[in-house]
Design a protein around this motif. Structure first.
Motif, short mmCIF file in Angstrom:
data_model
loop_
_atom_site.label_atom_id
_atom_site.label_comp_id
_atom_site.label_asym_id
_atom_site.label_seq_id
_atom_site.Cartn_x
_atom_site.Cartn_y
_atom_site.Cartn_z
N CYS A 22 -5.98 0.14 12.29
CA CYS A 22 -6.57 -0.09 10.98
C CYS A 22 -5.66 -1.06 10.25
O CYS A 22 -4.53 -0.71 9.89
N THR A 23 -6.14 -2.28 10.06
CA THR A 23 -5.35 -3.32 9.42
C THR A 23 -5.82 -3.52 7.98
O THR A 23 -7.02 -3.65 7.73
N ALA A 24 -4.87 -3.51 7.07
CA ALA A 24 -5.17 -3.67 5.66
C ALA A 24 -4.91 -5.10 5.20
O ALA A 24 -3.97 -5.74 5.66
N SER A 25 -5.75 -5.56 4.30
CA SER A 25 -5.53 -6.86 3.66
C SER A 25 -5.71 -6.68 2.16
O SER A 25 -6.39 -5.77 1.71
N GLY A 26 -5.06 -7.57 1.41
CA GLY A 26 -5.16 -7.48 -0.04
C GLY A 26 -4.23 -6.46 -0.65
O GLY A 26 -4.33 -6.17 -1.85
N CYS A 27 -3.31 -5.93 0.17
CA CYS A 27 -2.37 -4.95 -0.35
C CYS A 27 -1.20 -4.85 0.62
O CYS A 27 -1.26 -5.39 1.73
N THR A 28 -0.18 -4.16 0.18
CA THR A 28 0.93 -3.82 1.07
C THR A 28 0.68 -2.39 1.52
O THR A 28 0.87 -1.45 0.74
N SER A 29 0.22 -2.22 2.75
CA SER A 29 -0.26 -0.91 3.19
C SER A 29 0.82 0.15 3.13
O SER A 29 0.53 1.34 2.97
N SER A 30 2.08 -0.26 3.23
CA SER A 30 3.15 0.74 3.25
C SER A 30 3.29 1.46 1.91
O SER A 30 3.96 2.48 1.82
N ARG A 71 2.46 4.00 11.53
CA ARG A 71 2.19 2.78 10.78
C ARG A 71 3.24 1.74 11.10
O ARG A 71 4.39 2.06 11.40
N ASP A 72 2.83 0.48 11.00
CA ASP A 72 3.72 -0.66 11.17
C ASP A 72 3.61 -1.47 9.89
O ASP A 72 2.63 -2.21 9.69
N GLY A 73 4.60 -1.35 9.03
CA GLY A 73 4.54 -2.03 7.75
C GLY A 73 4.51 -3.54 7.88
O GLY A 73 3.84 -4.23 7.11
N ALA A 74 5.22 -4.05 8.86
CA ALA A 74 5.28 -5.51 9.05
C ALA A 74 3.90 -6.08 9.40
O ALA A 74 3.59 -7.21 9.06
N LYS A 75 3.09 -5.26 10.08
CA LYS A 75 1.76 -5.71 10.47
C LYS A 75 0.68 -5.18 9.54
O LYS A 75 -0.51 -5.43 9.76
N ASN A 76 1.09 -4.42 8.50
CA ASN A 76 0.11 -3.85 7.57
C ASN A 76 -0.95 -3.05 8.30
O ASN A 76 -2.14 -3.10 7.95
N THR A 77 -0.52 -2.31 9.31
CA THR A 77 -1.46 -1.64 10.20
C THR A 77 -1.07 -0.18 10.39
O THR A 77 0.11 0.15 10.51
N VAL A 78 -2.09 0.67 10.44
CA VAL A 78 -1.92 2.07 10.79
C VAL A 78 -2.63 2.31 12.10
O VAL A 78 -3.72 1.76 12.34
N TYR A 79 -2.02 3.12 12.96
CA TYR A 79 -2.56 3.37 14.29
C TYR A 79 -2.93 4.85 14.44
O TYR A 79 -2.35 5.73 13.79
N LEU A 80 -3.88 5.09 15.33
CA LEU A 80 -4.18 6.46 15.74
C LEU A 80 -4.19 6.47 17.26
O LEU A 80 -5.12 5.94 17.88
#
Length: 122
Positions: A22-30, A71-80
């Motif tokens: 799950c990749t987020a855009s428009g925000c800092t997902s962390s 989660r990977d903050g550098a990639k703005n991504t959360v994994y399952l």
């Protein structure tokens, strides 16, 4: 505008593994609490897992020990990461993001992705 995009869903045999992203855009997902929900045909959407902004995790009993949220903050991504998949795991999986933990955990998040289909064959 925060947008979430899921990927990684596909057909897999029972006992197999999948990793959803799950990749987020428009925000800092962390800075957000993020969760995964799923909805099977004819059923209500149900909670799967949540990860807080600080990295704490919590799982539904039905997936505990089999699924891992990260989660990977550098990639703005959360994994399952889903292991030992069962046919009853078949569903559309959605990620969410919210500024509050309860919003994400209880499914009242402000932001949701469009979902990705996971099908587990027996």
């Amino acid at each position: 505008q925060v947008q979430l995009g899921e990927s990684g869903g596909r057909l897999v045999q029972a006992g197999g593994s999948l990793r959803l992203s799950c990749t987020a855009s428009g925000c800092t997902s962390s800075t957000y609490h993020m969760g995964w929900f799923r909805q099977a045909p004819g059923k209500e959407r149900e909670f799967v897992a949540v990860i807080s902004a600080s990295g704490s995790t919590y799982y539904a009993d039905s997936v505990k020990g089999r699924f891992t949220i990260s989660r990977d903050g550098a990639k703005n991504t959360v994994y399952l990461l889903m292991n030992s998949l069962k046919p009853e795991d078949t569903a559309v999986y959605y990620c969410n993001a919210d500024s509050t933990y309860s919003g994400s955990r209880l499914g009242r998040a402000d932001y949701w992705g469009q979902g990705t289909q996971v099908t587990v064959s027996s």
